[in-house]
Motif scaffolding. Structure first.
Motif, PDB file in Angstrom:
ATOM      1  N   LYS A 111      37.155  40.592  38.591  1.00 58.00           N
ATOM      2  CA  LYS A 111      36.817  41.358  40.083  1.00 58.00           C
ATOM      3  C   LYS A 111      38.385  41.330  40.872  1.00 58.00           C
ATOM      4  CE  LYS A 111      32.571  42.462  41.020  1.00 58.00           C
ATOM      5  NZ  LYS A 111      31.284  42.145  42.361  1.00 58.00           N
ATOM      6  N   ASP A 112      38.415  40.491  40.817  1.00 57.00           N
ATOM      7  CA  ASP A 112      39.627  40.119  42.259  1.00 57.00           C
ATOM      8  C   ASP A 112      40.997  40.207  40.972  1.00 57.00           C
ATOM      9  OD1 ASP A 112      38.996  38.423  43.595  1.00 57.00           O
ATOM     10  OD2 ASP A 112      39.511  36.535  43.119  1.00 57.00           O
ATOM     11  N   ILE A 113      41.333  40.206  39.981  1.00 50.07           N
ATOM     12  CA  ILE A 113      42.857  40.715  38.554  1.00 50.07           C
ATOM     13  C   ILE A 113      42.604  41.754  39.125  1.00 50.07           C
ATOM     14  CG2 ILE A 113      43.700  40.968  37.062  1.00 50.07           C
ATOM     15  CD1 ILE A 113      42.559  37.951  36.254  1.00 50.07           C
ATOM     16  N   LEU A 114      41.564  42.748  39.008  1.00 50.88           N
ATOM     17  CA  LEU A 114      41.361  44.560  39.294  1.00 50.88           C
ATOM     18  C   LEU A 114      41.679  45.039  40.614  1.00 50.88           C
ATOM     19  CD1 LEU A 114      39.033  45.189  36.140  1.00 50.88           C
ATOM     20  CD2 LEU A 114      41.672  45.138  36.580  1.00 50.88           C
ATOM     21  N   LYS A 115      41.115  44.502  41.858  1.00 51.02           N
ATOM     22  CA  LYS A 115      41.021  45.180  43.209  1.00 51.02           C
ATOM     23  C   LYS A 115      41.698  44.494  43.686  1.00 51.02           C
ATOM     24  CE  LYS A 115      36.733  45.791  44.976  1.00 51.02           C
ATOM     25  NZ  LYS A 115      35.013  45.351  44.925  1.00 51.02           N
ATOM     26  N   ARG A 116      42.082  43.407  43.595  1.00 50.15           N
ATOM     27  CA  ARG A 116      42.743  42.361  44.861  1.00 50.15           C
ATOM     28  C   ARG A 116      43.999  42.616  44.890  1.00 50.15           C
ATOM     29  NH1 ARG A 116      38.317  43.332  47.553  1.00 50.15           N
ATOM     30  NH2 ARG A 116      36.560  41.925  46.224  1.00 50.15           N
ATOM     31  N   PRO A 117      45.100  43.819  44.834  1.00 52.28           N
ATOM     32  CA  PRO A 117      46.194  44.052  45.063  1.00 52.28           C
ATOM     33  C   PRO A 117      46.800  42.406  44.745  1.00 52.28           C
ATOM     34  CG  PRO A 117      45.751  45.794  46.370  1.00 52.28           C
ATOM     35  CD  PRO A 117      44.313  44.593  46.742  1.00 52.28           C
ATOM     36  N   THR A 120      46.724  41.240  42.121  1.00 48.54           N
ATOM     37  CA  THR A 120      46.612  41.569  40.564  1.00 48.54           C
ATOM     38  C   THR A 120      48.336  41.406  40.338  1.00 48.54           C
ATOM     39  OG1 THR A 120      45.401  43.448  40.945  1.00 48.54           O
ATOM     40  CG2 THR A 120      47.213  44.388  40.242  1.00 48.54           C
ATOM     41  N   LEU A 124      49.851  39.858  37.085  1.00 45.39           N
ATOM     42  CA  LEU A 124      51.207  40.273  35.887  1.00 45.39           C
ATOM     43  C   LEU A 124      52.411  39.595  35.965  1.00 45.39           C
ATOM     44  CD1 LEU A 124      51.734  43.116  34.331  1.00 45.39           C
ATOM     45  CD2 LEU A 124      52.762  44.062  36.981  1.00 45.39           C
ATOM     46  N   HIS A 165      53.042  38.881  46.035  1.00 45.69           N
ATOM     47  CA  HIS A 165      52.184  38.022  45.557  1.00 45.69           C
ATOM     48  C   HIS A 165      51.990  37.422  46.526  1.00 45.69           C
ATOM     49  CE1 HIS A 165      49.253  35.113  43.400  1.00 45.69           C
ATOM     50  NE2 HIS A 165      49.524  33.835  43.943  1.00 45.69           N
TER      51      HIS A 165
END
Lengths: 213, 309
Positions: A111-117, A120, A124, A165
């Motif tokens: 969820k962190d990876i998908l939702k927290r820019p 993310t 990446l 980041h």
């Protein structure tokens, strides 16, 4: 003219740089053992590892400009090690997040990876670093030929992602990420300038144009 | 020989020894405090005795005093967690006055010593949940803010209470940088401010507040994220309109006026579902209203807490 180090001297320099790059990790281990990581040790470890991943990424990016400005060609022979240490600290940073901070709570991590820019872009940046580390061997360089340097231009994308980041994580005081952003801007800006000059573009190229005129 | 107590005194009327001793302790301390303040020497470290209020205390392991006083967000002294402990020694907490004004019948300026004597000190063991995702359990000393509110008699038109923190660059090195819109401002709805959990706070761990924790007087609102609990107060103002807040101005999408602890409403940049209790390894689930739902949920009945975050 500065003399290049002999191969024996270069081995010594490499060993010294290697040891230098391990100092931050040693510091962290010492602080952990002596219980001086503060009230929130997990946060302290995660942040310090991330800091050093980013710093070494910038040091790696600084090798070429410094080499060209100083004429110390042998500096290029330290670049791979510095880049791999940046990757090393990035791996530890990610491990600290997955193991210490989240303790393998994969649902939360996903969820962190998908939702927290900010996560993310950090993730990446890490993913993009992996092929660079994997293709860092001499054999891989030979095998990939011209594509090797094409692939390794990914660093120009990875470094801005890493700064972003950090920037997006900060609550209000962006002094530190802004400092890294400024250093990165200089390191990339110099390259852009050189690239433009090589193609005879831009206005800031007094040298070649003057000669041609 | 066993002397039977008279049957007409119910056990509930007999003062428990702990409370009795507590009262004595309070009176002794009140005397000591009066003495100390008379000499102008009341500062962090001065004992501030109090009686524990079990109704409003949680039975959880306390966060160590070292962590409570060494890991702080108090941007007026710097943005790193250890900056306040390092830099706050320059804060002068005596003399200190608190201005109370706005929509009240009795506006005025309160000296810190008068405030300290306004009501008996209670000890409240509260959870503190920071918006950043960490939490502590802290024994505070203070009394309900409502005691002061009653003393100044708010007008019927007063609907909000605005808090202002000192912003003096000479004492607070962080104020020279505009990280936030100084002075630090916070606010509560009047009914939130009057809620018995809202504590006007003067001490922690049985001593006057250390500077880095908001000396000499702050507010503690345990069901909201920590930044709502304004420190080192110089002004409390009663208003009709919702007052602006420093964090709300810095990032309105991230820090709403209510900022109730709510595991179901994430900070736009990170999850609020779990928290790390300082001193623990595993994260724990965050509780609705920081575990105070039973006491405060009624304040928000009918409100969409996603909208009023």
């Amino acid at each position: 003219m500065v003399r290049s180090p002999t191969s024996r001297q270069l081995t010594g320099i490499r060993a010294a740089v290697f040891a230098l790059c391990l100092i931050p990790l040693g510091n962290l281990l010492f602080d952990a053992v002596s219980d001086s990581l503060g009230a929130n040790p997990i946060e302290a470890v995660t942040r310090a590892l991330g800091d050093w991943a980013l710093r070494l990424l910038l040091v790696t990016l600084a090798v070429t400009p410094v080499r060209r400005l100083t004429g110390l060609g042998w500096l290029a022979r330290l670049r791979r090690m510095l880049g791999l240490f940046a990757f090393f600290y990035a791996v530890l940073h990610l491990l600290a997040y997955v193991v210490l901070d989240q303790f393998f709570a994969w649902d939360f991590i996903l969820k962190d990876i998908l939702k927290r820019p900010f996560i993310t872009v950090g993730f990446l940046a890490f993913i993009l670093l992996v092929p660079l580390a994997v293709t860092s061997t001499n054999a891989m360089m030979r095998r990939l030929g011209r594509n090797w340097s094409r692939l390794h231009r990914l660093i120009y994308l990875i470094a801005p992602l890493a700064v972003l980041h950090f920037w997006w994580m900060v609550k209000a005081d962006v002094r530190e990420p802004a400092l890294y952003a400024a250093v990165l801007a200089v390191l990339l800006g110099v390259r852009l300038l050189w690239w433009a000059r090589a193609r005879g573009l831009g206005v800031a190229h007094a040298g070649p144009v003057a000669k041609r005129a | 020989m066993w002397i039977k107590p008279p049957a007409d005194i119910p056990p509930s009327e007999i003062t428990p020894a702990e409370i009795y001793r507590g009262r004595r302790r309070f009176m002794v301390t009140a005397g000591a405090l009066a003495l100390a303040s008379g000499l102008g020497q009341a500062r962090a470290g001065t004992l501030l005795s109090s009686l524990r209020n079990p109704t409003y205390s949680v039975d959880e392991e306390l966060t160590s005093r070292k962590d409570v006083t060494g890991y702080n967000n108090f941007y007026e002294f710097g943005t790193e967690k250890d900056d306040p402990a390092r830099n706050a020694h320059t804060l002068r907490t005596r003399p200190w006055t608190l201005r109370v004004d706005g929509l009240v019948r009795r506006p005025g300026t309160w000296d810190i010593d008068r405030l300290l004597r306004l009501a008996p000190m209670e000890e409240r063991i509260y959870r503190l949940r920071c918006v950043e995702g960490w939490s502590m359990v802290i024994p505070w000393q203070g009394y309900p803010l409502d005691v002061l509110i009653r003393a100044v008699e708010p007008l019927g038109s007063a609907r909000y209470v605005a808090f202002t923190t000192l912003a003096d660059a000479a004492q607070m090195p962080g104020v020279t940088r505009r990280v936030l819109d100084w002075p630090y401002r916070e606010g509560l709805r009047l009914d939130e401010a009057r809620h018995p959990l809202t504590l006007l706070t003067f001490g922690l761990y049985g001593e006057l507040l250390p500077n880095q924790n908001g000396a000499p007087v702050r507010v503690v609102v345990p069901w909201k994220y920590g930044f709502k609990s304004a420190k080192s107060l110089v002004r409390i103002s009663f208003t009709e309109r919702e007052p602006p807040t420093s964090w709300g101005r810095a990032a309105p999408r991230e820090y709403g006026f209510y900022s109730n602890v709510n595991p179901g409403v994430d900070h736009p940049r990170w999850s609020q579902a779990r928290e790390r209790r300082i001193g623990e390894f595993f994260k724990r689930p965050t509780l609705m209203f920081n575990g105070y739902a039973e006491q405060v949920a009624a304040l928000y009945s009918g409100m969409d807490l996603r909208r009023f975050y």
